[in-house]
Write a protein that holds these residues in place. Sequence first.
Motif, PDB file in Angstrom:
ATOM      1  N   ARG A   1       0.903  -1.160   0.000  1.00  0.00           N
ATOM      2  CA  ARG A   1       0.000   0.000   0.000  1.00  0.00           C
ATOM      3  C   ARG A   1       0.927   1.191   0.000  1.00  0.00           C
ATOM      4  O   ARG A   1       1.821   1.287   0.839  1.00  0.00           O
ATOM      5  N   LEU A   2       0.715   2.101  -0.927  1.00  0.00           N
ATOM      6  CA  LEU A   2       1.654   3.215  -1.030  1.00  0.00           C
ATOM      7  C   LEU A   2       0.944   4.508  -1.357  1.00  0.00           C
ATOM      8  O   LEU A   2      -0.244   4.524  -1.676  1.00  0.00           O
ATOM      9  N   VAL A   3       1.701   5.597  -1.255  1.00  0.00           N
ATOM     10  CA  VAL A   3       1.181   6.930  -1.524  1.00  0.00           C
ATOM     11  C   VAL A   3       2.000   7.529  -2.654  1.00  0.00           C
ATOM     12  O   VAL A   3       3.224   7.619  -2.577  1.00  0.00           O
ATOM     13  N   SER A   4       1.295   7.911  -3.720  1.00  0.00           N
ATOM     14  CA  SER A   4       1.921   8.519  -4.889  1.00  0.00           C
ATOM     15  C   SER A   4       1.283   9.882  -5.117  1.00  0.00           C
ATOM     16  O   SER A   4       0.149  10.114  -4.697  1.00  0.00           O
ATOM     17  N   ALA A   5       1.969  10.765  -5.790  1.00  0.00           N
ATOM     18  CA  ALA A   5       1.389  12.073  -6.102  1.00  0.00           C
ATOM     19  C   ALA A   5       0.367  11.959  -7.230  1.00  0.00           C
ATOM     20  O   ALA A   5      -0.547  12.775  -7.327  1.00  0.00           O
ATOM     21  N   SER A   6       0.487  10.937  -8.061  1.00  0.00           N
ATOM     22  CA  SER A   6      -0.416  10.742  -9.198  1.00  0.00           C
ATOM     23  C   SER A   6      -1.489   9.720  -8.858  1.00  0.00           C
ATOM     24  O   SER A   6      -1.237   8.752  -8.153  1.00  0.00           O
ATOM     25  N   ALA A   7      -2.685   9.908  -9.420  1.00  0.00           N
ATOM     26  CA  ALA A   7      -3.784   8.983  -9.163  1.00  0.00           C
ATOM     27  C   ALA A   7      -3.737   7.748 -10.058  1.00  0.00           C
ATOM     28  O   ALA A   7      -4.218   6.694  -9.684  1.00  0.00           O
ATOM     29  N   ASN A   8      -3.137   7.863 -11.236  1.00  0.00           N
ATOM     30  CA  ASN A   8      -3.177   6.745 -12.178  1.00  0.00           C
ATOM     31  C   ASN A   8      -1.802   6.223 -12.590  1.00  0.00           C
ATOM     32  O   ASN A   8      -1.671   5.540 -13.604  1.00  0.00           O
ATOM     33  N   ALA A   9      -0.781   6.545 -11.817  1.00  0.00           N
ATOM     34  CA  ALA A   9       0.581   6.101 -12.130  1.00  0.00           C
ATOM     35  C   ALA A   9       1.423   6.135 -10.858  1.00  0.00           C
ATOM     36  O   ALA A   9       1.049   6.759  -9.874  1.00  0.00           O
ATOM     37  N   LEU A  10       2.547   5.456 -10.923  1.00  0.00           N
ATOM     38  CA  LEU A  10       3.533   5.556  -9.843  1.00  0.00           C
ATOM     39  C   LEU A  10       4.523   6.652 -10.194  1.00  0.00           C
ATOM     40  O   LEU A  10       5.001   6.714 -11.334  1.00  0.00           O
ATOM     41  N   ASP A  11       4.830   7.507  -9.239  1.00  0.00           N
ATOM     42  CA  ASP A  11       5.860   8.517  -9.444  1.00  0.00           C
ATOM     43  C   ASP A  11       7.217   7.828  -9.450  1.00  0.00           C
ATOM     44  O   ASP A  11       7.448   6.889  -8.681  1.00  0.00           O
TER      45      ASP A  11
END
Length: 181
Positions: free
Chosen positions: A91-101
């Motif tokens: 489970r992670l937190v990315s700045a983008s909703a539809n991609a991994l930074d």
Amino acid sequence: MYNFTKSLCWVFMLVLAFAGCKDDKEIEPKNALMHDGREFEISKGLLVHLGEYPEGGSGQVLFLSSEGVKIQESGGHIDSIYGVGHAIYFRLVSASANALDEGEYTFDNDFTIEVRTFFEPYVVFNSNFAAEDGEYYELYEGKLTVKKDGPNYILDVDCIERNGKHVTAHYKGPLTFYDEK
């Protein structure tokens, strides 16, 4: 004639020496999980968008698995996971909703919900996903490195599981995206 033969031998030996050398960029690691000296293949990846956090950033699940692990879809959403195989979950937190930074994600034991962190990671080996059995290990620390190469992601994992053993993984390929928010 002796000098010519001697020179020809040296040239031949140099050609043989350099012919065996490869550029490090040509050697691509296998898509695999490594644990306790054992290697397990992984062949596919999922990226699941869970929604936005009030603190900022997009909640996502990254799931890399072997060929035997199957995803049952219904209406474009994940209905269930079944089959037998291996997987690693973040489970992670990315700045983008539809991609991994791109960049380095680090383990977040305090659930700060900061961008480029992950929490609740685990790995399973030889698991029957319908029966929820197999070798299960929670990961307690480590990092996930994300790079992009066109439509493919290059993911490298270096974590430690509850028994103090390293779990590493490499995956290069596309990620199937699901929006589950």
